[in-house]
Design a protein around this motif. Structure first.
Motif, PDB file in Angstrom:
ATOM      1  N   TYR A 197     -10.222  -1.708   1.843  1.00 57.43           N
ATOM      2  CA  TYR A 197      -9.767  -0.391   1.384  1.00 57.43           C
ATOM      3  C   TYR A 197      -9.983   0.649   2.471  1.00 57.43           C
ATOM      4  O   TYR A 197     -11.094   0.792   2.989  1.00 57.43           O
ATOM      5  CB  TYR A 197     -10.496   0.013   0.104  1.00 57.43           C
ATOM      6  CG  TYR A 197      -9.987  -0.751  -1.098  1.00 57.43           C
ATOM      7  CD1 TYR A 197      -8.744  -0.454  -1.651  1.00 57.43           C
ATOM      8  CD2 TYR A 197     -10.717  -1.803  -1.643  1.00 57.43           C
ATOM      9  CE1 TYR A 197      -8.250  -1.176  -2.724  1.00 57.43           C
ATOM     10  CE2 TYR A 197     -10.227  -2.530  -2.712  1.00 57.43           C
ATOM     11  CZ  TYR A 197      -8.989  -2.203  -3.249  1.00 57.43           C
ATOM     12  OH  TYR A 197      -8.491  -2.925  -4.310  1.00 57.43           O
ATOM     13  N   THR A 198      -8.903   1.385   2.797  1.00 61.10           N
ATOM     14  CA  THR A 198      -9.045   2.499   3.727  1.00 61.10           C
ATOM     15  C   THR A 198      -9.865   3.605   3.087  1.00 61.10           C
ATOM     16  O   THR A 198     -10.601   4.317   3.776  1.00 61.10           O
ATOM     17  CB  THR A 198      -7.680   3.053   4.162  1.00 61.10           C
ATOM     18  OG1 THR A 198      -6.968   3.526   3.002  1.00 61.10           O
ATOM     19  CG2 THR A 198      -6.856   1.989   4.866  1.00 61.10           C
ATOM     20  N   HIS A 199      -9.747   3.775   1.781  1.00 62.13           N
ATOM     21  CA  HIS A 199     -10.582   4.670   0.978  1.00 62.13           C
ATOM     22  C   HIS A 199     -10.231   4.426  -0.480  1.00 62.13           C
ATOM     23  O   HIS A 199      -9.379   3.571  -0.787  1.00 62.13           O
ATOM     24  CB  HIS A 199     -10.412   6.142   1.372  1.00 62.13           C
ATOM     25  CG  HIS A 199      -9.025   6.690   1.273  1.00 62.13           C
ATOM     26  ND1 HIS A 199      -7.948   6.161   1.944  1.00 62.13           N
ATOM     27  CD2 HIS A 199      -8.518   7.748   0.578  1.00 62.13           C
ATOM     28  CE1 HIS A 199      -6.856   6.854   1.692  1.00 62.13           C
ATOM     29  NE2 HIS A 199      -7.171   7.812   0.852  1.00 62.13           N
ATOM     30  N   LEU A 200     -10.885   5.132  -1.392  1.00 58.18           N
ATOM     31  CA  LEU A 200     -10.777   4.804  -2.814  1.00 58.18           C
ATOM     32  C   LEU A 200     -10.032   5.856  -3.622  1.00 58.18           C
ATOM     33  O   LEU A 200     -10.250   5.983  -4.824  1.00 58.18           O
ATOM     34  CB  LEU A 200     -12.174   4.565  -3.404  1.00 58.18           C
ATOM     35  CG  LEU A 200     -12.910   3.351  -2.833  1.00 58.18           C
ATOM     36  CD1 LEU A 200     -14.329   3.277  -3.391  1.00 58.18           C
ATOM     37  CD2 LEU A 200     -12.163   2.053  -3.115  1.00 58.18           C
ATOM     38  N   GLY A 245     -11.859 -11.049  13.978  1.00 59.22           N
ATOM     39  CA  GLY A 245     -11.249 -10.179  14.970  1.00 59.22           C
ATOM     40  C   GLY A 245     -10.871  -8.803  14.472  1.00 59.22           C
ATOM     41  O   GLY A 245     -10.645  -7.887  15.279  1.00 59.22           O
ATOM     42  N   LEU A 246     -10.794  -8.609  13.165  1.00 57.25           N
ATOM     43  CA  LEU A 246     -10.488  -7.284  12.628  1.00 57.25           C
ATOM     44  C   LEU A 246     -11.685  -6.359  12.838  1.00 57.25           C
ATOM     45  O   LEU A 246     -12.839  -6.802  12.796  1.00 57.25           O
ATOM     46  CB  LEU A 246     -10.160  -7.372  11.140  1.00 57.25           C
ATOM     47  CG  LEU A 246      -8.939  -8.209  10.756  1.00 57.25           C
ATOM     48  CD1 LEU A 246      -8.779  -8.254   9.239  1.00 57.25           C
ATOM     49  CD2 LEU A 246      -7.672  -7.671  11.414  1.00 57.25           C
ATOM     50  N   GLU A 247     -11.403  -5.083  13.064  1.00 59.34           N
ATOM     51  CA  GLU A 247     -12.455  -4.098  13.306  1.00 59.34           C
ATOM     52  C   GLU A 247     -12.336  -2.965  12.294  1.00 59.34           C
ATOM     53  O   GLU A 247     -11.228  -2.508  11.998  1.00 59.34           O
ATOM     54  CB  GLU A 247     -12.334  -3.539  14.728  1.00 59.34           C
ATOM     55  CG  GLU A 247     -12.432  -4.605  15.809  1.00 59.34           C
ATOM     56  CD  GLU A 247     -12.028  -4.091  17.179  1.00 59.34           C
ATOM     57  OE1 GLU A 247     -12.128  -2.865  17.405  1.00 59.34           O
ATOM     58  OE2 GLU A 247     -11.595  -4.909  18.022  1.00 59.34           O
ATOM     59  N   LEU A 248     -13.469  -2.528  11.764  1.00 60.58           N
ATOM     60  CA  LEU A 248     -13.523  -1.470  10.759  1.00 60.58           C
ATOM     61  C   LEU A 248     -14.345  -0.310  11.304  1.00 60.58           C
ATOM     62  O   LEU A 248     -15.443  -0.510  11.831  1.00 60.58           O
ATOM     63  CB  LEU A 248     -14.158  -2.000   9.467  1.00 60.58           C
ATOM     64  CG  LEU A 248     -13.608  -3.324   8.916  1.00 60.58           C
ATOM     65  CD1 LEU A 248     -14.366  -3.718   7.648  1.00 60.58           C
ATOM     66  CD2 LEU A 248     -12.122  -3.248   8.664  1.00 60.58           C
ATOM     67  N   TYR A 249     -13.805   0.913  11.137  1.00 57.36           N
ATOM     68  CA  TYR A 249     -14.465   2.093  11.688  1.00 57.36           C
ATOM     69  C   TYR A 249     -14.522   3.202  10.637  1.00 57.36           C
ATOM     70  O   TYR A 249     -13.516   3.530  10.013  1.00 57.36           O
ATOM     71  CB  TYR A 249     -13.706   2.605  12.914  1.00 57.36           C
ATOM     72  CG  TYR A 249     -13.760   1.646  14.080  1.00 57.36           C
ATOM     73  CD1 TYR A 249     -14.780   1.723  15.023  1.00 57.36           C
ATOM     74  CD2 TYR A 249     -12.790   0.650  14.225  1.00 57.36           C
ATOM     75  CE1 TYR A 249     -14.847   0.833  16.088  1.00 57.36           C
ATOM     76  CE2 TYR A 249     -12.840  -0.237  15.294  1.00 57.36           C
ATOM     77  CZ  TYR A 249     -13.861  -0.145  16.218  1.00 57.36           C
ATOM     78  OH  TYR A 249     -13.922  -1.032  17.265  1.00 57.36           O
ATOM     79  N   LEU A 283      -4.604   0.923  11.851  1.00 59.79           N
ATOM     80  CA  LEU A 283      -4.243   1.358  10.507  1.00 59.79           C
ATOM     81  C   LEU A 283      -5.178   2.513  10.148  1.00 59.79           C
ATOM     82  O   LEU A 283      -6.380   2.327  10.012  1.00 59.79           O
ATOM     83  CB  LEU A 283      -4.390   0.221   9.495  1.00 59.79           C
ATOM     84  CG  LEU A 283      -3.769  -1.136   9.883  1.00 59.79           C
ATOM     85  CD1 LEU A 283      -3.881  -2.113   8.718  1.00 59.79           C
ATOM     86  CD2 LEU A 283      -2.331  -0.990  10.329  1.00 59.79           C
ATOM     87  N   THR A 284      -4.624   3.698   9.994  1.00 55.84           N
ATOM     88  CA  THR A 284      -5.450   4.900   9.911  1.00 55.84           C
ATOM     89  C   THR A 284      -5.755   5.352   8.490  1.00 55.84           C
ATOM     90  O   THR A 284      -6.500   6.308   8.302  1.00 55.84           O
ATOM     91  CB  THR A 284      -4.775   6.067  10.645  1.00 55.84           C
ATOM     92  OG1 THR A 284      -3.615   6.484   9.913  1.00 55.84           O
ATOM     93  CG2 THR A 284      -4.377   5.675  12.061  1.00 55.84           C
ATOM     94  N   GLY A 285      -5.193   4.693   7.469  1.00 58.32           N
ATOM     95  CA  GLY A 285      -5.356   5.214   6.116  1.00 58.32           C
ATOM     96  C   GLY A 285      -4.706   6.580   6.015  1.00 58.32           C
ATOM     97  O   GLY A 285      -3.590   6.793   6.497  1.00 58.32           O
ATOM     98  N   ASP A 286      -5.404   7.546   5.427  1.00 58.05           N
ATOM     99  CA  ASP A 286      -4.866   8.898   5.268  1.00 58.05           C
ATOM    100  C   ASP A 286      -5.450   9.891   6.267  1.00 58.05           C
ATOM    101  O   ASP A 286      -5.363  11.096   6.070  1.00 58.05           O
ATOM    102  CB  ASP A 286      -5.136   9.409   3.840  1.00 58.05           C
ATOM    103  CG  ASP A 286      -4.138   8.835   2.848  1.00 58.05           C
ATOM    104  OD1 ASP A 286      -3.321   7.989   3.246  1.00 58.05           O
ATOM    105  OD2 ASP A 286      -4.203   9.213   1.669  1.00 58.05           O
ATOM    106  N   LEU A 332     -15.041  11.116   2.660  1.00 54.54           N
ATOM    107  CA  LEU A 332     -16.306  10.919   3.369  1.00 54.54           C
ATOM    108  C   LEU A 332     -16.419   9.520   3.966  1.00 54.54           C
ATOM    109  O   LEU A 332     -17.075   9.331   4.983  1.00 54.54           O
ATOM    110  CB  LEU A 332     -17.483  11.173   2.427  1.00 54.54           C
ATOM    111  CG  LEU A 332     -17.788  12.631   2.109  1.00 54.54           C
ATOM    112  CD1 LEU A 332     -18.936  12.723   1.114  1.00 54.54           C
ATOM    113  CD2 LEU A 332     -18.116  13.412   3.375  1.00 54.54           C
ATOM    114  N   GLY A 333     -15.782   8.562   3.320  1.00 51.20           N
ATOM    115  CA  GLY A 333     -15.921   7.179   3.771  1.00 51.20           C
ATOM    116  C   GLY A 333     -14.601   6.521   4.083  1.00 51.20           C
ATOM    117  O   GLY A 333     -14.389   5.345   3.760  1.00 51.20           O
ATOM    118  N   GLY A 334     -13.699   7.262   4.720  1.00 48.71           N
ATOM    119  CA  GLY A 334     -12.443   6.657   5.150  1.00 48.71           C
ATOM    120  C   GLY A 334     -12.693   5.534   6.140  1.00 48.71           C
ATOM    121  O   GLY A 334     -13.713   5.485   6.829  1.00 48.71           O
ATOM    122  N   GLN A 335     -11.758   4.598   6.206  1.00 50.33           N
ATOM    123  CA  GLN A 335     -11.952   3.410   7.035  1.00 50.33           C
ATOM    124  C   GLN A 335     -10.686   3.120   7.848  1.00 50.33           C
ATOM    125  O   GLN A 335      -9.622   2.887   7.287  1.00 50.33           O
ATOM    126  CB  GLN A 335     -12.290   2.218   6.130  1.00 50.33           C
ATOM    127  CG  GLN A 335     -12.715   0.972   6.848  1.00 50.33           C
ATOM    128  CD  GLN A 335     -13.557   0.046   5.977  1.00 50.33           C
ATOM    129  OE1 GLN A 335     -14.717  -0.206   6.269  1.00 50.33           O
ATOM    130  NE2 GLN A 335     -12.979  -0.447   4.889  1.00 50.33           N
TER     131      GLN A 335
END
Length: 273
Positions: free
Chosen positions: A94-97, A162-166, A189-192, A173-176
């Protein structure tokens, strides 16, 4: 390790002024912005990024008359186009909730699920402005409780596949942000944060819509604005930090390598990497 391939999934859309993501720029242009998800495949794993909208959520949305479309069936149809069902998904990230990104959590109870720890904490304790805007819907926590394995991410991490999460603040507050290594380079993939490419690249002069039409947009070429922010960017300081980080993560700091969740070009092109 096999390279990943990216498929953009069309979960629905809403119609907004272009300026909603970039205050004061092109107020007169209205655009159908998609709810996008992403299917990541490397020949061994099927990873789904975000699970889209639930039709019943539209009655609770608090952002005005935006002609929304989206449903569980649209998610199922998009997976079917790739000869998949929810049971074929190994992992959900999830990029965020917010409601338009996690509307179908319950379809994937057996998938290993990745969420930023701070995003989950914010879901449980939203600020007043988030409650007024209905960023988080009341049933989300209960739906997450049905997931058999949730892994809470604390900041930045590189997974064994190999995937990276930031961690990516600015929109929530917890975008990914998710970095996907492909045969054609590293896609982000930037989410919003940002929601559309022109926010990350203000110098863009043209924009591709979901139907493939290319329209003229107002570029910012004098360097006065490094990034564009709008109504859904409550933390401008966090947004700028996030965007500088993201530009370092892509194969090149060019629009090709960045896939924001609401960018219309995702749906027109569909396949990346």
């Amino acid at each position: 390790m096999n390279s990943w391939k990216i498929t953009a999934l069309y979960y629905g859309q809403l119609t907004l002024p272009k300026s909603v993501f970039a205050t004061g720029i092109d107020d007169n242009i209205k655009i159908d912005f998609p709810f996008s998800g992403f299917l990541l495949r490397n020949g061994k794993e099927n990873v789904l990024v975000d699970t889209g909208m639930r039709e019943s959520y539209f009655e609770q949305m608090a952002i005005g008359d935006v002609n929304p479309k989206g449903s569980t069936q649209m998610l199922l149809d998009e997976l079917a186009k790739e000869t998949l069902t929810p049971d074929d998904i190994d992992t959900v990230i999830y990029t965020h909730l917010h409601y338009d990104h996690c509307g179908n959590i319950d379809l994937f109870p057996n998938a290993v699920t990745y969420i930023q720890k701070t995003e989950y904490a914010n879901l449980l304790n939203p600020y007043a402005f988030q409650q007024a805007r209905m960023d988080y819907f009341p049933d989300t926590a209960a739906q997450l409780a049905k997931i058999k394995k949730i892994l809470f991410v604390d900041g930045d991490v590189k997974l064994s596949n190999g995937l990276e999460l930031y961690l990516s603040k600015g929109h929530s507050l917890g975008g990914q942000t998710i970095v996907v290594p492909t045969a054609k380079g590293r896609y982000v993939l930037t989410g919003d944060i940002p929601s559309a490419k022109y926010c990350l690249f203000p110098e863009m002069e043209k924009m591709t819509l979901m139907n493939g039409e290319v329209i003229d947009i107002t570029p910012i070429k004098d360097g006065s604005l490094k990034f564009l922010t709008g109504a859904f960017t409550p933390d401008h300081f966090g947004a700028y930090d996030t965007h500088y980080k993201q530009l370092l993560l892509g194969e090149k700091p060019e629009p090709e390598y960045f896939l924001p969740s609401h960018d219309p070009e995702n749906i027109y092109r569909r396949y990346f990497g």
